[in-house]
Design an enzyme around this catalytic site. Structure first.
Site, short mmCIF file in Angstrom:
data_model
loop_
_atom_site.label_atom_id
_atom_site.label_comp_id
_atom_site.label_asym_id
_atom_site.label_seq_id
_atom_site.Cartn_x
_atom_site.Cartn_y
_atom_site.Cartn_z
N SER A 157 0.79 -1.32 0.22
CA SER A 157 -0.01 0.05 0.04
C SER A 157 0.77 1.25 0.12
O SER A 157 0.33 2.42 -0.23
CB SER A 157 -0.98 0.00 1.24
OG SER A 157 -1.86 -1.02 1.12
N LYS A 199 0.31 3.26 -2.89
CA LYS A 199 -0.90 4.08 -3.26
C LYS A 199 -0.01 5.72 -2.99
O LYS A 199 -0.82 6.42 -3.52
CB LYS A 199 -1.87 4.00 -2.07
CG LYS A 199 -2.38 2.45 -2.12
CD LYS A 199 -3.42 2.13 -0.92
CE LYS A 199 -4.05 0.78 -1.01
NZ LYS A 199 -4.64 0.66 0.12
N TYR A 226 -3.07 -2.10 -10.53
CA TYR A 226 -3.17 -2.01 -9.21
C TYR A 226 -2.30 -3.21 -8.48
O TYR A 226 -1.53 -2.80 -7.57
CB TYR A 226 -4.51 -2.02 -8.44
CG TYR A 226 -4.39 -2.15 -7.17
CD1 TYR A 226 -4.60 -0.79 -6.46
CD2 TYR A 226 -4.85 -3.13 -6.31
CE1 TYR A 226 -4.89 -0.63 -4.91
CE2 TYR A 226 -4.98 -2.93 -4.96
CZ TYR A 226 -4.83 -1.95 -4.30
OH TYR A 226 -5.09 -1.99 -3.01
N TYR A 239 -4.42 2.89 7.50
CA TYR A 239 -5.64 2.25 7.56
C TYR A 239 -6.46 2.83 8.92
O TYR A 239 -6.78 4.10 8.96
CB TYR A 239 -5.44 0.85 7.84
CG TYR A 239 -4.35 0.24 6.89
CD1 TYR A 239 -4.63 0.44 5.50
CD2 TYR A 239 -3.46 -0.47 7.43
CE1 TYR A 239 -3.84 -0.12 4.65
CE2 TYR A 239 -2.43 -1.00 6.13
CZ TYR A 239 -2.51 -0.91 4.96
OH TYR A 239 -2.02 -1.34 4.15
N VAL A 267 0.91 -3.69 4.00
CA VAL A 267 0.91 -4.98 4.43
C VAL A 267 2.02 -5.78 4.30
O VAL A 267 2.30 -6.82 5.07
CB VAL A 267 -0.39 -5.69 4.18
CG1 VAL A 267 -1.76 -5.24 4.48
CG2 VAL A 267 -0.14 -6.15 2.60
#
Lengths: 308, 308, 308, 308
Positions: free
Chosen positions: A67, A70, A192, A244, A262
């Protein structure tokens, strides 16, 4: 805490303190490639804006950034779309787990922020519109940010991830149903999963986020990646939404803009001073690195380097 | 931007820029005492840690601080309970409007944070346990923080508010049902409505929050109100949760720890430098002062005083 | 299955079959008066429209009818309000547990149906408007329906229930906040707890619901309680909403209009033929009598008396 | 109401009464093939268990049965799986619109009932496991039930529907994520869109559901389609869940087991007596035929044929 030797001592002190906690928690296990990573690893790097590198532990070991990608995807999309981006993605903490569909349903397919999965899928959709091979664009962008040609994504990780992406597929189809996805779902999911599979080390990641601590200027080549104002604003977004459903707790305990993955990595930054990255694969219940979180908490407590 | 004259010029510049926006939005109208406040008022104050006061507009006019009192109540409760407080209230942004019951239901009566109404009711319940007359304790605490004996709560406002508190009563009973309220609902609601009805001016409020910018030390009497670490942590909480469901957007645009109230006031702070308060009664859709929000955004943009 | 002796044999057969299940489950334990009821009791009664009474077990023992009183309250309110009643209460299954606040929030304080607690509180609010002592009106109405002067409510049960009604208080305040409660919350809760504390036996309850099987006419005095059409419609509502969140399963397995209570009673009816009541205090997870549910399922399976 | 001529008169009377309402509402418009159906059509058919056919209006016109096919799919799956089917699909009304993902999320991917889209997708997944070409199995089954070889599905409708099935794809992927879908999502969606595109007339549909009114026996060939008990139970499920989020209101007003489709058809049955089908393309807000709903309400009011 003003000369650079302090960071070496500080990282050593942090490492010693978290030693008993390394390996506690659960390694992400939804794909074999992540599940097989030995949990008892720990690395941390601080890269100051003048380019000095401070490390402890496995700071040169590459891991799956997941992530954290991102963040790169968001900056890349923001460069193209500017504030129009916010018409399709919000800027509020989600208040629910990062992969929830409930909020999408009650808010007509507009994800709460670009760091939850749904939001990152919309961002990736923008990249699919703007780039022929969006994953390569993210890889190339990461290379520039950390000043290294050696960044790649792991095809096996991407493939495994793609094979277990039913929940992301559900969100993508759901947003497409609301008109908030422009490209085919399969194409968005492919891109992605690939940019999430980028592999970088703590040193590379700490270098890569330094521009956010440097008023938007890439310290390694002098390029203005974002305006100073935009860099501050994205840093604020990292603080409120970057870890998160634990972002509030993270801000409370650590007090630095950060983004976690993660794979066990967490990047953070001290405005005006340095980029930071910590990595340890075992995760606490919210999906953030357990030892990494503790290390960052100690880092700010011992250094007084919180932004507050 | 280092000498104090700059703040005067800056406040003047901010005021001029927001003039056309003053009065836009809707004054809180659920009780007559708030509905009757003329919307076209605007005041702003900056109080630096050395005690210098900079103002523009109606900065000496007292107004109903409303939810800003949640900040004082929280600090007061934290002084007594310490980190045990977090067993009964969370530290995460709510992701839903400030008066939602949904999250309480799915999270067993533990409010997400102390700045949503449900959380402030639990904090007030703690004060009911610790103080014979909890509203007086909050008033006295506010007096010490701003170094003024002249702070009171408005009994008519408190009474009106008490008469329209069915939603808060619903939340209080609901939390009591889950065992997260120890005192009678009526008593908690009484104390809550009274401390929300405290009246202070921009100058008084900017003085009152200065201790959070001063590593927890009240600059006016040298008392350690909170530890330096706790002061930083509560500041982080203000950033992530202090402005209702718009906290993410507020952090993005303003980038300062802040707490707003439906009376139109917003307090904020620049760590190590000053307390700030802006007031203008007309609210945007999330319940924050419309002109106040713009003024703070300009304040950080023009001064570069964001924490990021 | 056409002569009346069959019902005696049938009840005997049902009783034998459920014997091993009597006492399984959990007696409602939120108030001592219910918690203290011995779980190993079972009674069942069938009263045909010609007045013949068939019983097995503790069919003459009075028990706390609890939510079954919602049926009497609804009929009484419907007599006064007619279809205007449905402007304040819906007619749809709730899809969520009987005491949930979530649906109220998303549907502006209008409860899904009159058999969930929120809906029964609105119905009771109507009775508070229409009757000086609403609980007495319900008691008197129950007396007429079962043709017995001996019906009362238990003041100790009502008082205990009132002392643990925080969740109902939360819902009542919440609906008042939406303008869907006209009388003071305390008054509505008092009346509600009192009519829930009515005590009746299986025989009395089977007699009391017979009018619904008799096209709305009270078979014992010939009065038209409801129009034939309204009686059918309320029966349909019992089928879709009468047994908490298990109404679908109940319709599937039993196939009769019914209303249950946490005292362990379940009333049901076979249109054109009889009223039925079964009682056994131990409840399954949805709050319906475990042995009672099995007994009704056997009753329809063995008799073929489902409405389908 | 005992001789067959009554049904002819009754249908005529119903038709006359609903004439002004025919065409009111909105024709399903998410695919051109449905959007293009002229809204001012109306047909109704009653087929008694002895085979007598009574009709009014366009009762022989075939239309897209859409969600009515969920009933055939369910019966077919139940024949293979028996009660094991209920481990993967619930039997409770959903309490939320027919295509909601919220409930799936809170209930771990188990749909509330087989008549909401999510439930029908699981049922179709079972058919994909049991049949090589599941849509053909449904078509063949429908043929047997209505005793006609002429039943087909419309490939253009199926293809159009498949092209706009993002929400269903979202639900399918979401359930697959929870392990409640065994076959590839694309395969399940293909089969689903095809059996929803089956075309039948009111007469054919009224014939096809007659077995549910006949204790599970197909009246046209004597085959036991379901046990008498299973037929009753599925009828109960139709009553509580067969008309989307309006099932409670439908049971209240009509009082017959029924299943509707967005093509404007509604099938219903009077146990022991007849199958019924009404069709009119314009829908009310819940997705049921507006004129069809009124016609069925009149049918039961005038005939006294409710099950209650």
């Amino acid at each position: 805490m003003t000369d650079t030797r302090d960071y070496d001592a500080l990282l050593h002190q942090v490492h010693q303190a978290v030693l008993p906690e390394i390996g506690r928690g659960t390694v992400a296990n939804y794909i074999p490639e992540l599940a097989d990573v030995p949990p008892d690893q720990f690395g941390m790097a601080v890269v100051t804006l003048d380019g000095k590198v401070h490390t402890v532990g496995h700071a040169q070991t590459r891991f799956s950034i997941q992530s954290i990608s991102k963040l790169f995807a968001l900056v890349l999309a923001f460069q193209r779309q500017g504030d129009a981006l916010w018409e399709r993605v919000g800027r509020e903490p989600s208040g629910t787990p990062f992969n929830s569909l409930v909020q999408l349903e009650s808010e007509s397919g507009k994800p709460r922020n670009p760091f939850i999965n749904a939001g990152a899928l919309v961002i990736t959709d923008m990249l699919c519109t703007n780039f022929a091979v969006p994953e390569n664009a993210v890889v190339e962008f990461a290379r520039q940010l950390c000043d290294s040609k050696e960044i790649h994504y792991d095809r096996r990780v991407a493939r495994s991830e793609r094979g277990t992406s039913d929940r992301n597929a559900a969100m993508a189809h759901f947003m497409k149903n609301f008109g908030n996805l422009r490209n085919p779902v399969d194409q968005v999911l492919d891109a992605y999963c690939k940019h999430c599979a980028i592999e970088m080390s703590c040193v590379e990641l700490a270098r890569a986020v330094a521009f956010l601590a440097n008023r938007g200027v890439n310290p390694w080549n002098g390029e203005q990646v974002l305006s100073a104002s935009a860099a501050k604003r994205l840093s604020a977004l990292m603080l409120t939404c970057g870890t998160y459903d634990a972002a509030g707790d993270f801000a409370f305990r650590v007090g630095l803009p950060a983004k976690s993955g993660v794979g066990g990595g967490i990047v953070a930054l001290v405005p005006g001073e340095c980029g930071v990255c910590v990595w340890s694969p075992a995760l606490e219940h919210s999906g953030n690195s357990h030892a990494g979180l503790l290390a960052l908490e100690l880092f700010t407590t011992l250094s007084g380097r919180s932004i507050f």
